[in-house]
Design a protein around this motif. Structure first.
Motif, PDB file in Angstrom:
ATOM      1  N   ASP A  34     -33.290  49.691 -18.809  1.00 40.19           N
ATOM      2  CA  ASP A  34     -34.539  48.933 -18.867  1.00 40.19           C
ATOM      3  C   ASP A  34     -35.151  48.760 -17.489  1.00 40.19           C
ATOM      4  OD1 ASP A  34     -32.922  47.055 -17.652  1.00 40.19           O
ATOM      5  OD2 ASP A  34     -32.701  45.816 -19.455  1.00 40.19           O
ATOM      6  N   GLU A  35     -36.004  47.751 -17.353  1.00 38.87           N
ATOM      7  CA  GLU A  35     -36.750  47.547 -16.108  1.00 38.87           C
ATOM      8  C   GLU A  35     -35.861  47.156 -14.935  1.00 38.87           C
ATOM      9  OE1 GLU A  35     -36.696  43.704 -18.449  1.00 38.87           O
ATOM     10  OE2 GLU A  35     -37.167  45.815 -18.889  1.00 38.87           O
ATOM     11  N   ALA A  36     -34.577  46.859 -15.193  1.00 39.29           N
ATOM     12  CA  ALA A  36     -33.646  46.551 -14.110  1.00 39.29           C
ATOM     13  C   ALA A  36     -33.093  47.808 -13.448  1.00 39.29           C
ATOM     14  CB  ALA A  36     -32.495  45.698 -14.635  1.00 39.29           C
ATOM     15  N   SER A  37     -33.246  48.966 -14.079  1.00 32.97           N
ATOM     16  CA  SER A  37     -32.621  50.185 -13.554  1.00 32.97           C
ATOM     17  C   SER A  37     -33.190  50.652 -12.208  1.00 32.97           C
ATOM     18  CB  SER A  37     -32.672  51.308 -14.591  1.00 32.97           C
ATOM     19  OG  SER A  37     -33.970  51.534 -15.068  1.00 32.97           O
ATOM     20  N   PRO A  38     -34.488  50.513 -11.909  1.00 29.04           N
ATOM     21  CA  PRO A  38     -34.948  50.936 -10.583  1.00 29.04           C
ATOM     22  C   PRO A  38     -34.244  50.206  -9.439  1.00 29.04           C
ATOM     23  CG  PRO A  38     -36.823  50.717 -12.048  1.00 29.04           C
ATOM     24  CD  PRO A  38     -35.636  50.156 -12.773  1.00 29.04           C
ATOM     25  N   LEU A  85     -26.735  63.702  -9.795  1.00 32.84           N
ATOM     26  CA  LEU A  85     -27.027  64.275 -11.111  1.00 32.84           C
ATOM     27  C   LEU A  85     -28.234  63.558 -11.689  1.00 32.84           C
ATOM     28  CD1 LEU A  85     -26.257  66.072 -13.536  1.00 32.84           C
ATOM     29  CD2 LEU A  85     -24.720  64.228 -14.282  1.00 32.84           C
ATOM     30  N   SER A  86     -29.235  64.331 -12.124  1.00 30.56           N
ATOM     31  CA  SER A  86     -30.448  63.754 -12.694  1.00 30.56           C
ATOM     32  C   SER A  86     -30.748  64.432 -14.030  1.00 30.56           C
ATOM     33  CB  SER A  86     -31.608  63.893 -11.704  1.00 30.56           C
ATOM     34  OG  SER A  86     -32.727  63.136 -12.108  1.00 30.56           O
ATOM     35  N   ILE A  87     -31.996  64.385 -14.461  1.00 30.75           N
ATOM     36  CA  ILE A  87     -32.369  64.786 -15.814  1.00 30.75           C
ATOM     37  C   ILE A  87     -33.522  65.787 -15.765  1.00 30.75           C
ATOM     38  CG2 ILE A  87     -33.150  63.950 -18.074  1.00 30.75           C
ATOM     39  CD1 ILE A  87     -32.248  61.121 -17.095  1.00 30.75           C
ATOM     40  N   VAL A  88     -33.416  66.870 -16.507  1.00 28.95           N
ATOM     41  CA  VAL A  88     -34.516  67.825 -16.634  1.00 28.95           C
ATOM     42  C   VAL A  88     -35.750  67.096 -17.183  1.00 28.95           C
ATOM     43  CG1 VAL A  88     -35.353  69.801 -17.982  1.00 28.95           C
ATOM     44  CG2 VAL A  88     -33.100  69.906 -16.888  1.00 28.95           C
ATOM     45  N   GLY A  89     -36.877  67.278 -16.511  1.00 23.86           N
ATOM     46  CA  GLY A  89     -38.129  66.665 -16.943  1.00 23.86           C
ATOM     47  C   GLY A  89     -38.261  65.196 -16.625  1.00 23.86           C
ATOM     48  N   GLN A 127     -41.559  63.646 -15.753  1.00 24.05           N
ATOM     49  CA  GLN A 127     -42.644  63.897 -16.698  1.00 24.05           C
ATOM     50  C   GLN A 127     -42.715  62.839 -17.807  1.00 24.05           C
ATOM     51  OE1 GLN A 127     -44.772  66.582 -16.111  1.00 24.05           O
ATOM     52  NE2 GLN A 127     -43.535  66.608 -14.229  1.00 24.05           N
ATOM     53  N   VAL A 128     -41.888  61.795 -17.691  1.00 26.70           N
ATOM     54  CA  VAL A 128     -41.859  60.764 -18.735  1.00 26.70           C
ATOM     55  C   VAL A 128     -41.982  59.380 -18.083  1.00 26.70           C
ATOM     56  CG1 VAL A 128     -40.733  60.013 -20.865  1.00 26.70           C
ATOM     57  CG2 VAL A 128     -40.247  62.284 -19.954  1.00 26.70           C
ATOM     58  N   PRO A 129     -43.118  59.090 -17.461  1.00 24.53           N
ATOM     59  CA  PRO A 129     -43.263  57.810 -16.756  1.00 24.53           C
ATOM     60  C   PRO A 129     -43.263  56.613 -17.692  1.00 24.53           C
ATOM     61  CG  PRO A 129     -45.360  58.960 -16.860  1.00 24.53           C
ATOM     62  CD  PRO A 129     -44.323  59.926 -17.350  1.00 24.53           C
ATOM     63  N   TYR A 166     -36.119  53.955 -17.407  1.00 24.47           N
ATOM     64  CA  TYR A 166     -34.959  54.637 -16.842  1.00 24.47           C
ATOM     65  C   TYR A 166     -35.352  55.953 -16.185  1.00 24.47           C
ATOM     66  CZ  TYR A 166     -30.369  56.825 -16.503  1.00 24.47           C
ATOM     67  OH  TYR A 166     -29.238  57.447 -16.029  1.00 24.47           O
ATOM     68  N   TYR A 167     -36.288  56.667 -16.775  1.00 24.57           N
ATOM     69  CA  TYR A 167     -36.716  57.936 -16.188  1.00 24.57           C
ATOM     70  C   TYR A 167     -37.477  57.690 -14.883  1.00 24.57           C
ATOM     71  CZ  TYR A 167     -35.166  60.944 -20.001  1.00 24.57           C
ATOM     72  OH  TYR A 167     -34.381  61.648 -20.887  1.00 24.57           O
ATOM     73  N   ARG A 168     -38.263  56.638 -14.837  1.00 25.94           N
ATOM     74  CA  ARG A 168     -38.909  56.290 -13.568  1.00 25.94           C
ATOM     75  C   ARG A 168     -37.863  55.936 -12.518  1.00 25.94           C
ATOM     76  NH1 ARG A 168     -42.193  53.117 -16.763  1.00 25.94           N
ATOM     77  NH2 ARG A 168     -41.384  51.208 -15.790  1.00 25.94           N
ATOM     78  N   ALA A 169     -36.805  55.258 -12.936  1.00 25.33           N
ATOM     79  CA  ALA A 169     -35.745  54.880 -12.005  1.00 25.33           C
ATOM     80  C   ALA A 169     -35.011  56.105 -11.460  1.00 25.33           C
ATOM     81  CB  ALA A 169     -34.760  53.940 -12.703  1.00 25.33           C
ATOM     82  N   LYS A 170     -34.720  57.078 -12.326  1.00 28.00           N
ATOM     83  CA  LYS A 170     -34.058  58.295 -11.865  1.00 28.00           C
ATOM     84  C   LYS A 170     -34.971  59.120 -10.964  1.00 28.00           C
ATOM     85  CE  LYS A 170     -30.587  59.885 -12.792  1.00 28.00           C
ATOM     86  NZ  LYS A 170     -29.279  59.830 -12.061  1.00 28.00           N
ATOM     87  N   THR A 171     -36.271  59.110 -11.235  1.00 28.67           N
ATOM     88  CA  THR A 171     -37.222  59.784 -10.342  1.00 28.67           C
ATOM     89  C   THR A 171     -37.219  59.121  -8.981  1.00 28.67           C
ATOM     90  OG1 THR A 171     -38.610  60.405 -12.230  1.00 28.67           O
ATOM     91  CG2 THR A 171     -39.636  60.473 -10.063  1.00 28.67           C
ATOM     92  N   LEU A 172     -37.162  57.794  -8.956  1.00 28.84           N
ATOM     93  CA  LEU A 172     -37.048  57.062  -7.693  1.00 28.84           C
ATOM     94  C   LEU A 172     -35.791  57.489  -6.942  1.00 28.84           C
ATOM     95  CD1 LEU A 172     -37.748  54.744  -5.706  1.00 28.84           C
ATOM     96  CD2 LEU A 172     -36.490  53.199  -7.242  1.00 28.84           C
ATOM     97  N   GLN A 173     -34.677  57.598  -7.648  1.00 31.46           N
ATOM     98  CA  GLN A 173     -33.433  58.030  -7.010  1.00 31.46           C
ATOM     99  C   GLN A 173     -33.605  59.396  -6.345  1.00 31.46           C
ATOM    100  OE1 GLN A 173     -30.167  59.215  -9.530  1.00 31.46           O
ATOM    101  NE2 GLN A 173     -28.640  58.418  -8.098  1.00 31.46           N
TER     102      GLN A 173
END
Length: 242
Positions: A64-68, A93-97, A100-102, A106-113
């Motif tokens: 959730d919003e705590a992940s970033p 280790l991250s995620i394909v795409g 592309q899912v803002p 969680y996907y925003r958090a992994k993009t930040l990473q």
């Protein structure tokens, strides 16, 4: 080569340690259970001391919003320790795409990473994987009841955790990419199709209903979670189920 694996006792980390050790490297697993706290920073300098490479496989406890905040703090601490100890290669280790899912926290958090690592002044590699085969039961549980499983028709390209670990180990033992390597399973399914296949092979009589609003993957548009140009892993989902 000495390789510190943070999160080295988990699903992927334990297999990465095994693969690296089999290849003749000194792979050392680290986690909270071994006294390393990537959020508090405790034990990181000691874990990275003398290491040529550090692989970070830790993950946020929530999606959730705590992940970033988790990835901001953990990467700040890890990169500071890598610079202090002279560790010359950081792998995540991250995620394909993922970028592309803002719509997904969680996907925003992994993009930040990923961005923190790329800007971190240490040679690096990012391994992006498609969705793990091992997570299919959990995905179905989010939107199921006694009779029905609701899933969107989101295209995914499932990959076995063992194949992910092998790819991470290969990248960790090589020269820094200073970029991204995408890895994926050999077959593309829609998520609802994959649900039907999974239930059928397990003898589960529940019905899969195609629902474009169901679950986390409903936010995914198009086929961004697949990649026909990725490095393809060998394990097919039907073989993995068997």
């Amino acid at each position: 080569m000495k390789i510190a694996v943070i999160g080295g006792t988990g699903l992927i980390g334990s297999q990465v340690v095994k693969d690296l050790t089999a290849a003749g490297h000194e792979a050392v697993p680290h986690s909270k259970s071994t006294g390393v706290d990537i959020i508090g920073g405790r034990g990181l300098d000691e874990a990275l001391a003398g290491a040529d490479v550090v692989v970070n496989l830790t993950n946020s406890p929530t999606f959730d919003e705590a992940s970033p905040a988790f990835f901001q703090t953990s990467m700040d601490n890890l990169l500071a320790a890598a610079r202090k100890t002279g560790t010359g290669h950081v792998v995540i280790l991250s995620i394909v795409g993922v970028d592309q899912v803002p719509e997904l926290d969680y996907y925003r958090a992994k993009t930040l990473q990923e961005h923190l690592l790329a800007d971190g002044r240490v040679p690096y590699s990012i391994v992006r994987a498609t969705q793990f085969m091992e997570f299919m039961d959990a995905v179905m549980s989010w939107t199921s009841d006694a009779d029905t499983v609701r899933l969107p028709a989101t295209p995914i390209q499932p990959i076995a955790a063992g194949d992910v670990a092998a790819a991470v180990a290969e990248v960790a033992a090589g020269a820094p990419l200073n970029g991204i390597r995408n890895i994926a399973g050999p077959d593309v399914f829609t998520l609802d199709e994959l649900g039907r296949l999974t239930l059928s092979r397990k003898g589960d009589n529940r019905t899969v209903v195609t629902d474009p609003t169901a679950g986390m993957f409903a936010a995914v548009k198009g086929d961004v979670l697949t990649d026909e140009d990725a490095h393809l892993a060998p394990t097919h989902y039907t073989d993995w189920l068997s």
